[in-house]
Structure formats: C-alpha cells, structure tokens
Scaffold this active site. Structure first.
Site, PDB file in Angstrom:
ATOM      1  N   GLU A   1       0.864  -1.189   0.000  1.00  0.00           N
ATOM      2  CA  GLU A   1       0.000   0.000   0.000  1.00  0.00           C
ATOM      3  C   GLU A   1       0.890   1.225   0.000  1.00  0.00           C
ATOM      4  OE1 GLU A   1      -2.922   2.284   3.152  1.00  0.00           O
ATOM      5  OE2 GLU A   1      -3.075   0.103   3.062  1.00  0.00           O
TER       6      GLU A   1
ATOM      7  N   GLU B   1      -2.885  11.088   3.199  1.00  0.00           N
ATOM      8  CA  GLU B   1      -3.976  10.779   4.118  1.00  0.00           C
ATOM      9  C   GLU B   1      -4.051  11.916   5.118  1.00  0.00           C
ATOM     10  OE1 GLU B   1      -4.816   6.387   5.401  1.00  0.00           O
ATOM     11  OE2 GLU B   1      -2.645   6.735   5.494  1.00  0.00           O
TER      12      GLU B   1
END
Length: 173
Positions: A75, A80
C-alpha cells in the site's frame, strides 16, 4: 451519488444518512481492473475538509490484492489526512522480513482546506513524497531492501473520503 463534477472538479461529499447499517455515506473511486502502474509520478490537486471523524485519502494498492491480501500486496498512501490534524501523512505498508505488517511514513504540515498538489515519484530504487513540489519523505526500495518487493509490482489508485474508522475514531462533529 456522493461523487459529482462541479465547475470541472471532482467533488466527493460525505452525507449523514443511514445506509447498510452505517450512519454516513461517501464515495471511494478506484482504477482497479482498469489501469495500474509500476513506477512513475502519480499526483493530484486536492482540497479537503478538516473535521473530527474525517479521513480523506489519495492512495494505491497492489493489483494482486485479490491473490495475496493486505499487506502482502503493498500500500502506498500518497496523502492521508485524519480529523483536524495540522499535517498529512505519506506512508507505505507491506509484509516485512519477519512476515508481519511493516510500515514506514512521515508527516508534513499542510493547510489541507486549500488546494495542494500531492504526489509520489516512484522507481525501482525509491518512493518519494511531495506536497506542491517539495519533497518531505523517501523510502529506499532498491534491491527489495527490507522485503519491499511489493513495490516492484503494479498498483492501482484509490481516492476516497471516509468518515470514522479505526484511525480517526468514530466521533464525528
């Protein structure tokens, strides 16, 4: 229903409404099964809201997730943001040399409610994170150091706006 184009820009809207046993709806868009990449510059110009319970993300998952699961697929979190934090996160996740979940990341201060260009530059040797062209993080993946071979494979892009979850918690104001 929660993703629209307004004035030529994609807008993802989170709504307080009951659906599937949850109290909020939003949108998650992905290129899985349509387009994937191994290496390159991946970027997007994004402005996001900042409130308790918000968790918008611009990220990538290994295209082989259906075969090997997470975190073995790898990932790459390009951007974020959690709650009202004054910074964004750039992180990678993978299966480490001990067979367990491994991660590496960093944060950088950003006024997220204004537009910024979030990007990675990714090649066989490294993944580098940038905000508005300024690098703030890098991980060495050369020769699969630290069991990082996941990052030498195809990944697809995801863009979503989550409400609640394990990281921001479930308190939404």
């Amino acid at each position: 229903e929660n993703a629209t184009i307004e004035n030529g820009q994609l807008v993802i809207t989170a709504k307080q409404e009951s659906f599937g046993g949850m109290n909020y709806t939003s949108a998650r868009m992905k290129t899985q099964g349509r387009k994937s990449w191994t290496y390159g510059k991946i970027e997007a110009r994004i402005a996001i809201p900042s409130f308790q319970g918000s968790w918008p993300a611009f990220w990538m998952l290994g295209s082989n997730i259906g075969q090997v699961g997470w975190p073995s697929c790898g990932e790459i979190d390009i951007m974020e943001h959690v709650n009202t934090n004054a910074e964004i996160n750039g992180t990678v996740h993978w299966t480490g040399t001990d067979g367990n979940h491994a991660s590496y990341g960093s944060t950088t201060p950003v006024g997220v409610t204004g537009y910024h260009v979030y990007s990675i530059e990714w090649d066989a040797n490294a993944i580098k994170w940038f905000v508005d062209g300024a690098q703030y993080n890098v991980i060495n993946i050369a020769n699969n150091v630290g069991s990082t071979e996941e990052f030498q494979r195809d990944f697809f892009i995801l863009l979503n706006f989550a409400i609640g979850g394990n990281w921001p918690g479930f308190t939404v104001n």
